[in-house]
Design a protein around this motif. Structure first.
Motif, PDB file in Angstrom:
ATOM      1  N   ARG A 272       0.937  -1.166   0.120  1.00 50.39           N
ATOM      2  CA  ARG A 272      -0.064  -0.040  -0.031  1.00 50.39           C
ATOM      3  C   ARG A 272       0.862   1.315   0.042  1.00 50.39           C
ATOM      4  O   ARG A 272       1.486   1.368   0.949  1.00 50.39           O
ATOM      5  N   VAL A 273       0.917   1.913  -1.103  1.00 48.43           N
ATOM      6  CA  VAL A 273       1.951   3.107  -1.479  1.00 48.43           C
ATOM      7  C   VAL A 273       1.089   4.343  -0.849  1.00 48.43           C
ATOM      8  O   VAL A 273      -0.028   4.654  -1.810  1.00 48.43           O
ATOM      9  N   THR A 274       1.398   4.824   0.043  1.00 54.53           N
ATOM     10  CA  THR A 274       0.713   6.048   0.605  1.00 54.53           C
ATOM     11  C   THR A 274       1.428   7.503   0.187  1.00 54.53           C
ATOM     12  O   THR A 274       2.648   7.475  -0.162  1.00 54.53           O
ATOM     13  N   PRO A 275       0.428   8.444   0.414  1.00 57.66           N
ATOM     14  CA  PRO A 275       1.032   9.729  -0.046  1.00 57.66           C
ATOM     15  C   PRO A 275       2.395  10.104   0.743  1.00 57.66           C
ATOM     16  O   PRO A 275       3.133  10.913   0.146  1.00 57.66           O
ATOM     17  N   ARG A 276       2.468   9.560   1.907  1.00 56.04           N
ATOM     18  CA  ARG A 276       3.536   9.810   2.970  1.00 56.04           C
ATOM     19  C   ARG A 276       4.859   9.162   2.348  1.00 56.04           C
ATOM     20  O   ARG A 276       5.994   9.803   2.226  1.00 56.04           O
ATOM     21  N   LEU A 277       4.646   8.076   1.462  1.00 57.26           N
ATOM     22  CA  LEU A 277       5.866   7.518   0.851  1.00 57.26           C
ATOM     23  C   LEU A 277       6.398   8.316  -0.509  1.00 57.26           C
ATOM     24  O   LEU A 277       7.474   8.495  -0.735  1.00 57.26           O
ATOM     25  N   GLY A 278       5.225   9.041  -0.919  1.00 52.97           N
ATOM     26  CA  GLY A 278       5.445   9.795  -2.170  1.00 52.97           C
ATOM     27  C   GLY A 278       6.519  10.935  -1.582  1.00 52.97           C
ATOM     28  O   GLY A 278       7.426  11.538  -2.258  1.00 52.97           O
ATOM     29  N   VAL A 279       6.100  11.508  -0.534  1.00 53.96           N
ATOM     30  CA  VAL A 279       6.839  12.576  -0.043  1.00 53.96           C
ATOM     31  C   VAL A 279       8.180  12.461   0.432  1.00 53.96           C
ATOM     32  O   VAL A 279       9.227  12.836   0.227  1.00 53.96           O
ATOM     33  N   ALA A 280       8.329  11.049   1.061  1.00 60.13           N
ATOM     34  CA  ALA A 280       9.588  10.525   1.489  1.00 60.13           C
ATOM     35  C   ALA A 280      10.527  10.452   0.188  1.00 60.13           C
ATOM     36  O   ALA A 280      11.760  10.791   0.260  1.00 60.13           O
ATOM     37  N   ALA A 281       9.904   9.912  -1.057  1.00 60.56           N
ATOM     38  CA  ALA A 281      10.673   9.640  -2.136  1.00 60.56           C
ATOM     39  C   ALA A 281      11.102  11.197  -2.625  1.00 60.56           C
ATOM     40  O   ALA A 281      12.371  11.083  -3.053  1.00 60.56           O
ATOM     41  N   VAL A 282      10.430  12.091  -2.406  1.00 61.27           N
ATOM     42  CA  VAL A 282      10.676  13.441  -3.050  1.00 61.27           C
ATOM     43  C   VAL A 282      12.066  13.942  -2.134  1.00 61.27           C
ATOM     44  O   VAL A 282      13.027  14.609  -2.697  1.00 61.27           O
ATOM     45  N   LEU A 283      11.514  13.867  -0.931  1.00 62.20           N
ATOM     46  CA  LEU A 283      12.802  14.208  -0.098  1.00 62.20           C
ATOM     47  C   LEU A 283      14.050  13.622  -0.147  1.00 62.20           C
ATOM     48  O   LEU A 283      15.253  14.384  -0.365  1.00 62.20           O
ATOM     49  N   VAL A 284      14.126  12.385  -0.287  1.00 67.20           N
ATOM     50  CA  VAL A 284      15.270  11.559  -0.584  1.00 67.20           C
ATOM     51  C   VAL A 284      16.007  12.100  -1.960  1.00 67.20           C
ATOM     52  O   VAL A 284      17.109  12.305  -1.943  1.00 67.20           O
ATOM     53  N   VAL A 285      15.396  12.160  -2.896  1.00 65.20           N
ATOM     54  CA  VAL A 285      15.839  12.728  -4.296  1.00 65.20           C
ATOM     55  C   VAL A 285      16.244  13.959  -4.275  1.00 65.20           C
ATOM     56  O   VAL A 285      17.510  14.409  -4.765  1.00 65.20           O
ATOM     57  N   ALA A 286      15.504  15.139  -3.471  1.00 68.99           N
ATOM     58  CA  ALA A 286      15.973  16.261  -3.242  1.00 68.99           C
ATOM     59  C   ALA A 286      17.160  16.444  -2.667  1.00 68.99           C
ATOM     60  O   ALA A 286      18.061  17.147  -2.916  1.00 68.99           O
ATOM     61  N   GLY A 287      17.242  15.488  -1.529  1.00 70.89           N
ATOM     62  CA  GLY A 287      18.446  15.444  -0.657  1.00 70.89           C
ATOM     63  C   GLY A 287      19.614  15.269  -1.436  1.00 70.89           C
ATOM     64  O   GLY A 287      20.765  15.810  -1.549  1.00 70.89           O
ATOM     65  N   ALA A 288      19.478  14.174  -2.247  1.00 69.27           N
ATOM     66  CA  ALA A 288      20.516  13.652  -3.309  1.00 69.27           C
ATOM     67  C   ALA A 288      21.088  14.660  -4.133  1.00 69.27           C
ATOM     68  O   ALA A 288      22.392  14.949  -4.272  1.00 69.27           O
TER      69      ALA A 288
END
Length: 294
Positions: A272-288
């Protein structure tokens, strides 16, 4: 086109291959053990890399004792220990939750690169976003019924984090091996051979300890994950041969976006992919991205 830009392109290709691998592993571990996944990957890695390297690099493989040692350590850390940890995390948490945690490895890689290789880097903002993204994943894992809770959840979260640590150290030894003049293809082959020997030793130890024989099994998902992993390794070594560790490793973190998007599209029954996981993915990529820019 500069070498750094070519290396960055190879890194993004590697990230895509990593995402395919992770999604296939998630499907494969529904019916097979992590040891089966690792065995299948080593089998495909060796089947492809040994003959290709033997022919392409012949007759001068440009291997020194120092290069062999560096690539062997990289293989044991990244292709053996990190694989076990990451695939166990996928089996317990799901690909969409294990991947953002594993994607923290640029933090470790960048820190060690500064100390060991003298590469310059500004970490603060990028690291903050990476850590925040992993915290969101941990919170999301607690909030969903798809994962364990309490001490079992903490143990499950520890696996992809351990994979991030070992994957972060791995590129340093890879870079040291490439600095000796060994080609990426030969170095990659040495890496896989060393990790495979370590895996055989582990299986032999388990057989001696438990007194039972084990025969690896595979299905189409494990084979797909193995092919994707072999392609990733080739892209990864090609990237490190052209660009600094501080550029390559954060770009590999883009696999987080690919995995979360892929899980939402293709693994709806498993995760179950939640909106929170989408936010986490964006944060990780932005950090990278900030780490690369630094």
């Amino acid at each position: 086109m500069s070498d750094t830009l070519i290396g960055a392109a190879f890194a993004v290709l590697g990230a895509l291959c990593l995402a395919v691998q992770s999604l296939a592993v998630r499907l494969g571990t529904k019916t097979h053990r992590v040891t089966d996944v690792v065995a299948a990957m080593f089998g495909v890695n060796l089947l492809v890399l040994v003959p290709v390297a033997g022919v392409v690099a012949y007759p001068d493989y440009r291997l020194t004792p120092g290069a062999v040692a560096a690539f062997a350590v990289a293989g044991l850390l990244g292709s053996l220990i990190a694989r076990f940890c990451y695939f166990t995390g996928i089996a317990r948490l799901g690909a969409s939750r294990a991947e953002p945690l594993k994607a923290l490895f640029p933090v470790f890689a960048a820190g060690v690169a500064v100390v060991a290789l003298g590469e310059s880097l500004t970490l603060a903002a990028g690291v903050a976003l990476l850590v925040l993204g992993s915290a969101v994943v941990a919170f999301d894992s607690r909030a969903t019924a798809a994962t364990a809770s309490g001490s079992r959840l903490r143990a499950a979260l520890a696996y992809p984090l351990a994979a991030a640590l070992f994957l972060g150290i791995d590129p340093i030894f890879t870079k040291l091996g490439l600095a000796t003049g060994t080609t990426p293809l030969v170095g990659l082959t040495v890496r896989v051979v060393a990790a495979s020997l370590g895996y055989v030793a582990y299986v032999a130890w388990r057989r001696w300890r438990d007194g039972t024989a084990w025969r690896p099994r595979a299905n189409r998902w494990l084979l797909a994950a193995s092919v994707a992993n072999t392609a990733y390794l080739g892209a990864y070594y090609a990237a490190l041969g052209r660009a600094p560790v501080a550029v390559v490793t954060p770009l590999l973190g883009v696999s987080t976006l690919f995995v979360v998007a892929g899980a939402a599209l293709f693994l709806q029954r498993e995760e179950r992919v939640t909106p929170r996981l989408g936010v986490a993915a964006v944060l990780v990529v932005a950090g990278a991205a900030l780490v690369v820019r630094g």
